[in-house]
Scaffold this active site. Structure first.
Site, PDB file in Angstrom:
ATOM      1  N   ASN A 181      99.473 -11.733 112.425  1.00 57.07           N
ATOM      2  CA  ASN A 181      98.692 -12.972 112.468  1.00 57.07           C
ATOM      3  C   ASN A 181      97.985 -12.984 113.820  1.00 57.07           C
ATOM      4  O   ASN A 181      98.589 -13.312 114.843  1.00 57.07           O
ATOM      5  CB  ASN A 181      99.651 -14.159 112.310  1.00 57.07           C
ATOM      6  CG  ASN A 181      98.921 -15.491 112.313  1.00 57.07           C
ATOM      7  OD1 ASN A 181      97.701 -15.551 112.530  1.00 57.07           O
ATOM      8  ND2 ASN A 181      99.665 -16.558 112.083  1.00 57.07           N
ATOM      9  N   ARG A 214      93.683 -32.420 115.903  1.00 53.18           N
ATOM     10  CA  ARG A 214      92.486 -32.633 115.074  1.00 53.18           C
ATOM     11  C   ARG A 214      92.507 -34.032 114.475  1.00 53.18           C
ATOM     12  O   ARG A 214      93.562 -34.523 114.074  1.00 53.18           O
ATOM     13  CB  ARG A 214      92.416 -31.611 113.937  1.00 53.18           C
ATOM     14  CG  ARG A 214      92.269 -30.188 114.393  1.00 53.18           C
ATOM     15  CD  ARG A 214      91.996 -29.267 113.197  1.00 53.18           C
ATOM     16  NE  ARG A 214      92.242 -27.888 113.563  1.00 53.18           N
ATOM     17  CZ  ARG A 214      93.169 -27.112 112.990  1.00 53.18           C
ATOM     18  NH1 ARG A 214      93.910 -27.569 112.002  1.00 53.18           N
ATOM     19  NH2 ARG A 214      93.321 -25.875 113.397  1.00 53.18           N
ATOM     20  N   ARG A 228      97.085 -11.865 108.020  1.00 50.29           N
ATOM     21  CA  ARG A 228      96.655 -13.220 107.701  1.00 50.29           C
ATOM     22  C   ARG A 228      95.180 -13.332 108.062  1.00 50.29           C
ATOM     23  O   ARG A 228      94.804 -13.094 109.206  1.00 50.29           O
ATOM     24  CB  ARG A 228      97.462 -14.232 108.509  1.00 50.29           C
ATOM     25  CG  ARG A 228      96.948 -15.634 108.272  1.00 50.29           C
ATOM     26  CD  ARG A 228      97.678 -16.647 109.135  1.00 50.29           C
ATOM     27  NE  ARG A 228      97.196 -17.968 108.827  1.00 50.29           N
ATOM     28  CZ  ARG A 228      96.943 -18.897 109.735  1.00 50.29           C
ATOM     29  NH1 ARG A 228      97.135 -18.638 111.002  1.00 50.29           N
ATOM     30  NH2 ARG A 228      96.509 -20.076 109.376  1.00 50.29           N
ATOM     31  N   HIS A 277      95.985 -23.100 104.954  1.00 48.64           N
ATOM     32  CA  HIS A 277      97.455 -23.072 104.836  1.00 48.64           C
ATOM     33  C   HIS A 277      97.882 -22.645 103.425  1.00 48.64           C
ATOM     34  O   HIS A 277      98.970 -22.996 102.970  1.00 48.64           O
ATOM     35  CB  HIS A 277      98.087 -24.463 105.097  1.00 48.64           C
ATOM     36  CG  HIS A 277      98.008 -24.953 106.501  1.00 48.64           C
ATOM     37  ND1 HIS A 277      97.802 -26.293 106.798  1.00 48.64           N
ATOM     38  CD2 HIS A 277      98.104 -24.316 107.676  1.00 48.64           C
ATOM     39  CE1 HIS A 277      97.783 -26.450 108.106  1.00 48.64           C
ATOM     40  NE2 HIS A 277      97.968 -25.262 108.671  1.00 48.64           N
ATOM     41  N   GLU A 325     105.484 -18.333 105.836  1.00 47.91           N
ATOM     42  CA  GLU A 325     104.186 -17.728 105.569  1.00 47.91           C
ATOM     43  C   GLU A 325     104.234 -16.209 105.711  1.00 47.91           C
ATOM     44  O   GLU A 325     103.572 -15.486 104.971  1.00 47.91           O
ATOM     45  CB  GLU A 325     103.137 -18.332 106.517  1.00 47.91           C
ATOM     46  CG  GLU A 325     102.826 -19.778 106.165  1.00 47.91           C
ATOM     47  CD  GLU A 325     102.021 -20.501 107.220  1.00 47.91           C
ATOM     48  OE1 GLU A 325     102.637 -21.023 108.169  1.00 47.91           O
ATOM     49  OE2 GLU A 325     100.796 -20.548 107.110  1.00 47.91           O
TER      50      GLU A 325
END
Ligand code: AMP
Length: 402
Positions: free
Chosen positions: A10, A245, A95, A184, A388
């Site tokens: 990742n 965010r 990823r 996601h 993940e």
């Protein structure tokens, strides 16, 4: 002996997170992180056999670029007898944040695929360039084994057009690839399936609302294993209140800040992505700190918590309506897995929607998937730790061994 190891990478702009998994038993052989790549103070933390007895090893000092970072990781793995030159390495799973409309499945990377991932940079300028760099350095290290891209957007590709469209001029939207993609995806895929398993059912037989609440946060509505709506949009900015965010806001806020406040587009981009959300509301983006401060009567922290929870509730309600019948609501990621107070507040008052918690079960700390709903509740509420890396490894391995 068939190769059964998958290295998951990742890659961020100045970091690389990695895990090496053995897919025969889905065990983790090693995990780690290289951060502050390109600075004097780079740091590599390598954990052999995560969850076991071995202590993490730390390496400090400059690591110039992603190529040097992967070589340092390879050296750490080799020291444990897990060298990346091993014939047991079956694939590297990457990823990749944005797959656009082109990539809706995990994909073996060749020159053409890499060029297409590069062409999606305008849609994910913060993420795709680093993902491309990670792919390039891993390919250079092991050109002989498949490099597989697993896209954060892919799981959401099944959204109906009514959920994926923004109600703007259709021609303009299509010309600039403006639509809702969602992110996601590997987490929403993994958690929706794991939630079905927790209920003892097949994914096709359950409707699940997944709440991925990490530093970034998103909700999804999954009908029978298929995503039908999600809260992030063209970029990860839309939807829930996140660590830094804003999530949803009236787009006219941007015009107002530009025209009246004199902020540039880049300044507004930074404001909404990096200085908003919980951080913008109260100066902290870590939910632990917010809960501590709110507990001491800090007003800004309380407002941040309430705003976060209010948005979450709205999405639970909206996705209950989208799905019609909800079998389970699953909380996951850093906040969702650990913050009982957030789960309690988000579900509070939703008895009409069939949601009620067993407060004792909600308070239990555990790393296992578990139910926290009251026995009488119509809808199961679950805490399901996301994974993940395992999902990326599983998808990559399935692709290269099919
Ligand atoms: P993630 O992006 O999934 O790693 O989640 C990171 C976020 O999870 C942190 O910024 C914290 O806000 C939150 N978090 C982690 N541990 C806890 C905890 N024990 N209680 C509340 N929030 C937590």
């Amino acid at each position: 002996m068939t190769a059964s190891r998958v290295l998951v990478l990742n890659s961020g702009s100045s970091s690389v997170k990695y895990q090496l998994l053995d897919m025969t038993d889905r065990s983790r052989l090693a995990a780690g992180l290289v951060e502050r790549i390109g600075e004097e103070t780079s740091r590599l933390v390598h954990t052999p056999q995560p969850g076991g007895e071995a202590q993490p090893r730390e390496q400090l000092g400059p690591i110039a670029d992603h190529g040097a970072a992967l070589k340092a990781v390879a050296a750490e793995l080799a020291a444990d007898g897990l060298g990346l030159d091993s014939p047991e390495l079956a694939a590297v799973g990457h990823r990749v944040v944005h797959g656009g409309t082109r990539f809706t499945q995990p994909t073996v990377i060749d020159d053409e695929v890499l060029a297409e991932i590069r062409s999606l940079v305008p849609l994910a300028p913060l993420h795709n360039p680093a993902n491309v760099t990670g792919i390039e350095v891993a390919r250079a290290l092991r050109p002989d084994i498949p490099q597989v891209a697993v896209f954060d957007t892919a799981f959401h590709a099944t959204m109906p057009e009514s959920a994926a469209r923004y109600a703007i001029d259709a021609e303009t939207a299509d010309r600039y690839a403006v639509r809702r993609y969602g992110f996601h995806g590997t987490s929403h895929a993994y958690v929706s399936r794991a939630t079905a398993a927790l209920l003892g059912k097949a994914p096709e037989d359950v409707n699940v609302i997944v709440l991925h609440l990490g530093n970034g946060a998103s909700a999804s509505a999954v009908r029978g294993g298929v995503c039908v709506d999600t809260s992030m949009g063209l970029t990860p900015l839309e939807g829930l209140v996140m660590g830094t965010r804003s999530g949803d806001l009236d787009p006219a806020v941007i015009f107002h800040l530009a025209r009246v406040g004199g902020l540039s587009i880049d300044e507004i981009d930074t404001l909404l992505n990096k200085k908003s959300g919980l951080l913008g509301l109260c100066g902290d983006n870590d939910m632990r700190e917010i809960l501590r401060r709110a507990g001491e009567g800090d007003r800004a922290a309380r407002v941040a918590f309430d705003t976060y929870v209010h948005r979450l509730k709205k999405y639970i309600g909206a996705y209950s309506a989208v799905l019609g019948r909800v079998d389970a609501v699953a909380f996951t990621a850093g906040v969702g897995e650990n913050a009982a107070a957030v789960r309690e507040a988000a579900v509070d008052g939703l008895a009409e929607l069939g949601l009620a918690l067993d407060l004792e079960a909600n308070a239990v700390r555990s790393g296992e998937p578990r139910l926290i709903s009251a026995e009488y509740a119509r809808v199961a509420v679950a805490v399901v730790p996301t994974d993940e890396e395992l999902e990326i490894a599983a998808q990559a391995y399935a692709l290269v061994t099919q």
